[in-house]
Design an enzyme around this catalytic site. Structure first.
Site, PDB file in Angstrom:
ATOM      1  N   HIS A 122    -115.879  47.726 -34.396  1.00  0.00           N
ATOM      2  CA  HIS A 122    -116.520  48.896 -33.779  1.00  0.00           C
ATOM      3  C   HIS A 122    -117.498  49.592 -34.723  1.00  0.00           C
ATOM      4  CE1 HIS A 122    -113.960  48.572 -30.328  1.00  0.00           C
ATOM      5  NE2 HIS A 122    -112.857  48.875 -30.981  1.00  0.00           N
ATOM      6  N   ASP A 158    -110.363  40.434 -29.241  1.00  0.00           N
ATOM      7  CA  ASP A 158    -109.733  41.750 -29.237  1.00  0.00           C
ATOM      8  C   ASP A 158    -109.830  42.333 -27.827  1.00  0.00           C
ATOM      9  OD1 ASP A 158    -109.148  44.094 -31.585  1.00  0.00           O
ATOM     10  OD2 ASP A 158    -109.819  44.876 -29.656  1.00  0.00           O
ATOM     11  N   HIS A 160    -110.494  45.231 -26.978  1.00  0.00           N
ATOM     12  CA  HIS A 160    -111.596  46.190 -26.897  1.00  0.00           C
ATOM     13  C   HIS A 160    -112.910  45.505 -27.267  1.00  0.00           C
ATOM     14  CE1 HIS A 160    -107.935  48.618 -27.881  1.00  0.00           C
ATOM     15  NE2 HIS A 160    -108.359  49.221 -26.776  1.00  0.00           N
ATOM     16  N   ASP A 241    -104.339  42.944 -29.987  1.00  0.00           N
ATOM     17  CA  ASP A 241    -104.023  43.956 -28.980  1.00  0.00           C
ATOM     18  C   ASP A 241    -104.264  43.412 -27.574  1.00  0.00           C
ATOM     19  OD1 ASP A 241    -106.736  43.853 -29.464  1.00  0.00           O
ATOM     20  OD2 ASP A 241    -106.968  45.987 -29.885  1.00  0.00           O
TER      21      ASP A 241
END
Length: 299
Positions: A122, A158, A160, A241
């Site tokens: 990110h 991931d 996200h 995740d």
């Protein structure tokens, strides 16, 4: 091929966003304890990343600000991205482990994995975001290219979307980015319409689908990205995740599912080095089992 070497750095355990924060040192300590019990697994400490390698991705002023903020004891740089006095050293240690893994694989010594934190996908060019300080995957991409690996494929599983990675490579035809991620979910980016210069393949999917659907879609994305384009190096932003039961995600993957993706990559890109970089994953025991499955598939 030997069991993949795992690179880390001791300072990665010292970065601590505080009590109750999901990006806890326990994520990594649990993984390292699990690897210590895994036959054939070796964890090697890497040197911190040289500033010159990080400057390929982030400007000096941003790095100086991170170092200074950490030296003052840290604090919240945004709502969920919190530094302490060890965070700058941890960030350089994490990036250094990523660089070491790339060099190891490039040299033909086998595939590799970087067990690191804080995560990186990110992080933006001049801003922290979403627990991330430095863009580890893009730092690794630029290292691979500096070593002569001109075309690099980044696969991000991931849960996200790796918005930072995307923002840093979306105008670069030498890098292709395939991301399977939950939508709607943080950070709100990664629609299928975001294609960059034809080098982005975003696969936003709803939570709660059968694991086989996620695997099939990610495999399909990798096949599409490599249809007429062959990478010289493969990097995986390996976030766990996306596993069933993670407190920050709604996907349903199990450890063998990551192995299936690795198998496809190895068949699709034979003799191409593969390096995994740890991103998210907030159920520590589950994260550890996902990494072990990934490592076995990389043998």
């Amino acid at each position: 091929m030997a069991f993949p070497l795992v690179f880390s750095h001791p300072c990665c355990l010292d970065h601590d966003p505080g009590p109750g924060h999901p990006e806890s040192p326990v994520r990594l300590s649990t993984l390292l304890s699990r690897l210590a019990r895994e036959p054939g697994a070796t964890v090697q400490d890497a040197a911190p990343a040289p500033i010159e390698a990080v400057l390929r991705v982030h400007p000096r002023r941003y790095l100086d600000d991170l170092a200074a903020w950490s030296a003052r004891g840290g604090g919240a740089l945004e709502t969920d991205t919190i530094l302490n006095a060890a965070s700058w050293d941890a960030a350089l240690g994490a990036a250094g482990a990523a660089l070491a893994a790339v060099r190891h694989a490039h040299d033909g010594r086998g595939n590799a994995f970087a067990a690191i934190r804080p995560p990186g996908h990110h992080a933006l060019r001049e801003s922290v975001m979403g627990f991330c300080l430095l863009a580890n995957a893009v730092i690794a991409v630029r290292e691979a290219q500096a070593l002569g690996r001109g075309q690099v494929l980044v696969v991000d599983w991931d849960v996200h979307h790796g918005n930072g990675t995307q923002a840093l490579i979306e105008a670069d035809r030498s890098v292709r980015f395939v991301s399977l991620h939950e939508s709607p979910a943080y950070p709100g980016t990664g629609s299928a319409a975001e294609v960059g210069v034809g080098n982005l393949l975003n696969l936003p999917r709803a939570a709660g689908l059968p694991a086989r659907r996620y695997v099939a879609d990610l495999v399909g994305g990798i096949v599409a990205a490599t249809e007429a384009w062959r990478p010289d190096f493969v990097l995986i932003s390996a976030g766990y995740d996306s596993m069933l039961g993670d407190p920050l995600g709604g996907f349903t993957l199990e450890p063998p599912d990551y192995a299936r993706v690795i198998e496809l990559l190895r068949n699709r890109c034979p003799d191409t080095p593969i390096v995994g970089l740890l991103e998210g994953g907030y159920a520590p025991q589950r994260l550890a089992e996902g990494v072990v499955a990934t490592l076995h598939a990389l043998i």
